[in-house]
Design an enzyme around this catalytic site. Structure first.
Site, PDB file in Angstrom:
ATOM      1  N   ASP A 265     -28.949 -10.869  22.690  1.00 45.75           N
ATOM      2  CA  ASP A 265     -27.904 -11.672  22.070  1.00 45.75           C
ATOM      3  C   ASP A 265     -28.273 -13.159  22.060  1.00 45.75           C
ATOM      4  O   ASP A 265     -28.710 -13.698  23.083  1.00 45.75           O
ATOM      5  CB  ASP A 265     -26.617 -11.453  22.875  1.00 45.75           C
ATOM      6  CG  ASP A 265     -25.382 -11.997  22.178  1.00 45.75           C
ATOM      7  OD1 ASP A 265     -25.092 -11.554  21.062  1.00 45.75           O
ATOM      8  OD2 ASP A 265     -24.704 -12.868  22.760  1.00 45.75           O
TER       9      ASP A 265
ATOM     10  N   GLU B 221     -31.722 -11.574  18.696  1.00 44.61           N
ATOM     11  CA  GLU B 221     -30.841 -12.163  17.695  1.00 44.61           C
ATOM     12  C   GLU B 221     -31.092 -13.660  17.745  1.00 44.61           C
ATOM     13  O   GLU B 221     -30.840 -14.312  18.756  1.00 44.61           O
ATOM     14  CB  GLU B 221     -29.368 -11.866  18.002  1.00 44.61           C
ATOM     15  CG  GLU B 221     -28.464 -12.327  16.858  1.00 44.61           C
ATOM     16  CD  GLU B 221     -27.060 -12.678  17.297  1.00 44.61           C
ATOM     17  OE1 GLU B 221     -26.157 -12.635  16.446  1.00 44.61           O
ATOM     18  OE2 GLU B 221     -26.843 -13.033  18.466  1.00 44.61           O
TER      19      GLU B 221
ATOM     20  N   ASP C  52     -20.932  -8.330  13.217  1.00 46.43           N
ATOM     21  CA  ASP C  52     -20.468  -9.708  12.990  1.00 46.43           C
ATOM     22  C   ASP C  52     -20.303 -10.040  11.512  1.00 46.43           C
ATOM     23  O   ASP C  52     -19.910 -11.152  11.173  1.00 46.43           O
ATOM     24  CB  ASP C  52     -21.491 -10.713  13.548  1.00 46.43           C
ATOM     25  CG  ASP C  52     -21.575 -10.703  15.065  1.00 46.43           C
ATOM     26  OD1 ASP C  52     -20.586 -10.325  15.712  1.00 46.43           O
ATOM     27  OD2 ASP C  52     -22.634 -11.095  15.587  1.00 46.43           O
TER      28      ASP C  52
HETATM   29  O1  ISL Z   1     -20.657 -14.076  14.200  1.00 44.75           O
HETATM   30  C1  ISL Z   1     -21.303 -14.913  13.663  1.00 44.75           C
HETATM   31  C2  ISL Z   1     -21.129 -15.088  12.279  1.00 44.75           C
HETATM   32  O2  ISL Z   1     -19.925 -14.473  11.980  1.00 44.75           O
HETATM   33  C3  ISL Z   1     -22.301 -15.695  14.386  1.00 44.75           C
HETATM   34  O3  ISL Z   1     -22.031 -17.043  14.422  1.00 44.75           O
HETATM   35  C4  ISL Z   1     -22.379 -15.130  15.762  1.00 44.75           C
HETATM   36  O4  ISL Z   1     -21.467 -15.705  16.590  1.00 44.75           O
HETATM   37  C5  ISL Z   1     -23.755 -15.331  16.276  1.00 44.75           C
HETATM   38  O5  ISL Z   1     -24.570 -14.615  15.423  1.00 44.75           O
HETATM   39  C6  ISL Z   1     -23.899 -14.796  17.688  1.00 44.75           C
HETATM   40  O6  ISL Z   1     -23.503 -13.463  17.772  1.00 44.75           O
HETATM   41  C7  ISL Z   1     -23.644 -12.785  18.967  1.00 44.75           C
HETATM   42  O7  ISL Z   1     -23.149 -13.504  20.086  1.00 44.75           O
HETATM   43  C8  ISL Z   1     -21.756 -13.742  20.125  1.00 44.75           C
HETATM   44  C9  ISL Z   1     -20.943 -12.482  19.851  1.00 44.75           C
HETATM   45  O8  ISL Z   1     -19.608 -12.833  19.640  1.00 44.75           O
HETATM   46  C10 ISL Z   1     -21.463 -11.724  18.655  1.00 44.75           C
HETATM   47  O9  ISL Z   1     -20.738 -10.554  18.469  1.00 44.75           O
HETATM   48  C11 ISL Z   1     -22.915 -11.471  18.895  1.00 44.75           C
HETATM   49  O10 ISL Z   1     -23.490 -10.672  17.895  1.00 44.75           O
HETATM   50  C12 ISL Z   1     -21.455 -14.264  21.489  1.00 44.75           C
HETATM   51  O11 ISL Z   1     -21.959 -13.393  22.463  1.00 44.75           O
END
Ligand code: ISL
Ligand code: CA
Length: 539
Positions: free
Chosen positions: A196, A249, A319
């Site tokens: 993440d 990610e 997301d």
């Molecule tokens: O969700 C997004 C766009 O809608 C991104 O800004 C997202 O927050 C970013 O890609 C990070 O995502 C990841 O970390 C977040 C979590 O809320 C997301 O679900 C996860 O995929 C925080 O842990």
């Protein structure tokens, strides 16, 4: 090729996948129940979104115990049963590694609120000046980055929700704990991690940032050299000891940094998720949508195909809004055909394909009518901020409707039984009403369904060297169509994808390997939202 290059990945958002014990929340036994379905689809790896203990502010991305299962999802025995059930079917499982932050309910954080605690330096606790936060950074979730804590007499940093305090990687003790957590899951049989927001973990400095529309301060933590050092360490000390893989990610990443992260000789990560193609229907930030343009999508994808040797390909995740609603056409007339075009795109690019639950049956954006139905913390924050700025309700709702992460989080549509066969109880989040038309049971029966088309494509990819490991070349990408080639030694395939409601003349020749319309010959006319894979065409 590596096994993680050959296999197709399926992403599960456990909360919304399948509810076994009928309490309205998806669970591990629900996943076990559906493994044969996944096997029949042809996937070889499951990426499980977080299943650890969590107060659910961000549904699992705020972890309060890294080594236990959220009781809503089951027990450790259920997890072990899941691993075993996967192994029996030759399916590998990777976990979500969320190490930029913990939950504010995590014992480390609770302890750290005491200035004398040995856990104090696990997080960023700082004094502000004149009642103001320590710096001017802004968060990913449309709020400030700092919270003042009375007990601590100080502020703590959070790049995401308030309840997600950032870990401090300047403290070597934090890294030791993370290594231990990684070993714990790998020893249980996990075959790797989706990492993440991995390129924001290292805060190089906490100085003020240049003021920006979004993410002020990000120059101090995006892909800093310290991140590479941490990843090399984790790789050397943990990952390299196992037969596993990682996909990071990586937000706002450049191809150069992505190349560095994935270069085999650097031993950091194996693949990254980039975002450029997800930004092709946006003005500046995701909350301002512009009309989709297939040419822009083609160029963004081709850019990354060219820059990286191997991509983690995806059109959806938990997301993002649903791809058929966003890049295709979810009206009854073109829903099926446009979903098949997107399926063809995803499965014929060079790289490892990631299918998000429901994508394989063409699930669409939600049909909610009010903010009450929204569960996502990001959407709620955005709505609150927009309200504060005086933006009228109707415009706010429009914004949420198009961009909310809940679009991807409605329960998986298994059948036309109540609650789409997802649960026997009241689901934690509303089911889409179109489950009477769009569901797995119906598509199992229909040979022309999106589901069966995915199965065919996955099989095709496994059996064609050009699709597995061939080079990629973009031939054409415009508003109406995307055309590209994949070639490997003797085999060359041309992929024609229509993004138009009209027929179009596209001069290509060769026998048809697969067409989404089911026809066996190609006469130079591409049908509306049709995908055709031709054999042996040279450009
Ligand atoms: O969700 C997004 C766009 O809608 C991104 O800004 C997202 O927050 C970013 O890609 C990070 O995502 C990841 O970390 C977040 C979590 O809320 C997301 O679900 C996860 O995929 C925080 O842990
Ligand atoms: Ca349940």
């Amino acid at each position: 090729m590596q096994w993680w290059q050959e296999r197709v990945v399926y992403q599960i958002y456990p909360r919304s996948f399948k509810d076994h014990n009928k309490d309205g929340v998806g669970d591990l036994q629900g996943i076990i129940e559906k493994l044969d379905y996944l096997k029949a689809l042809g996937i070889g790896i499951i990426w499980l979104c977080p299943i650890y203990c969590s107060p659910n502010v961000d549904y699992g991305y705020d972890i309060s115990d890294y080594k236990n299962i959220n009781p809503e999802y089951g027990t450790m025995e259920d997890f072990e049963e899941l691993i075993e059930a996967c192994q029996k079917r030759d399916i590998f499982l990777i976990m979500d590694l969320v190490i930029n932050h913990t939950s504010d309910q995590h014992p480390w954080f609770c302890e750290s609120r005491d200035p004398e605690s040995p856990y104090r330096d696990y997080y960023f606790w700082l004094q502000g000046k004149d009642q103001k936060p320590p710096n001017n950074w802004t968060s990913f979730f449309a709020e400030d980055c700092w919270v003042y804590d009375d007990r601590s007499n100080a502020w703590y940093l959070h790049l995401f929700a308030k309840q997600q305090p950032d870990l401090n990687y300047h403290n070597p003790a934090v890294l030791e704990k993370i290594k231990d957590i990684m070993r714990f899951w790998l020893d249980k049989g996990a075959r790797g991690f989706r990492c993440d927001v991995i390129n924001v973990i290292y805060k190089e400095s906490l100085a003020n940032g240049k003021r920006k529309l979004i993410l002020t301060g990000s120059e101090h933590y995006l892909s800093r050299p310290g991140m590479h050092i941490i990843l090399k360490h984790l790789n050397r000390e943990v990952l390299s000891q196992y037969d596993c893989f990682t996909v990071g990610e990586t937000v706002f990443i450049t191809p150069q940094v992505a190349r560095d992260l994935c270069a085999p000789e650097r031993n950091e990560l194996n693949m990254v998720f980039s975002f450029e193609h997800m930004e092709t229907d946006q003005y500046i930030v995701k909350w301002f949508k512009r009309r989709f343009h297939a040419g822009r999508l083609a160029r963004a994808l081709a850019h990354w195909q060219k820059e990286l040797d191997w991509n983690a390909n995806y059109l959806e995740n938990h997301d993002q809004p649903r791809s058929v609603s966003r890049f295709g056409d979810d009206s009854p007339r073109y829903w099926q055909s446009s979903a098949k075009v997107l399926a063809t795109l995803l499965l014929t690019l060079r790289g490892t394909p990631f299918i998000y639950q429901g994508e394989e049956i063409g699930m669409t954006n939600f049909d909610y009518t009010s903010m009450e139905q929204i569960r996502d913390v990001e959407s709620r924050n955005v709505d609150r901020l927009a309200k504060k700025l005086g933006i009228p309700k109707k415009i706010r709702w429009n914004l949420i409707r198009k961009t909310s992460r809940d679009n991807a989080r409605t329960p998986m549509q298994w059948s036309d039984e109540p609650e789409a066969g997802f649960s026997g109880g009241t689901p934690w989040i509303d089911v889409h009403h179109n489950y009477h038309q769009i569901h797995v049971a119906q598509q199992e029966k229909d040979p022309d369904s999106i589901l069966n088309y995915y199965r065919t494509l996955i099989r095709l990819r496994a059996n064609h060297p050009a699709l597995l490991s061939g080079d990629f070349l973009l031939v054409e990408g415009n508003r109406k169509r995307i055309v590209f080639e994949r070639s490997e030694k003797e085999e060359k395939l041309t992929i024609l994808l229509s993004f138009s409601k009209k027929k179009q003349r596209v001069h290509r020749m060769g026998p048809v390997l697969l067409s989404s319309s089911g026809r066996l010959t190609y006469d130079g006319i591409l049908l509306p939202y049709e995908a055709v894979i031709l054999r042996g065409e040279t450009s």
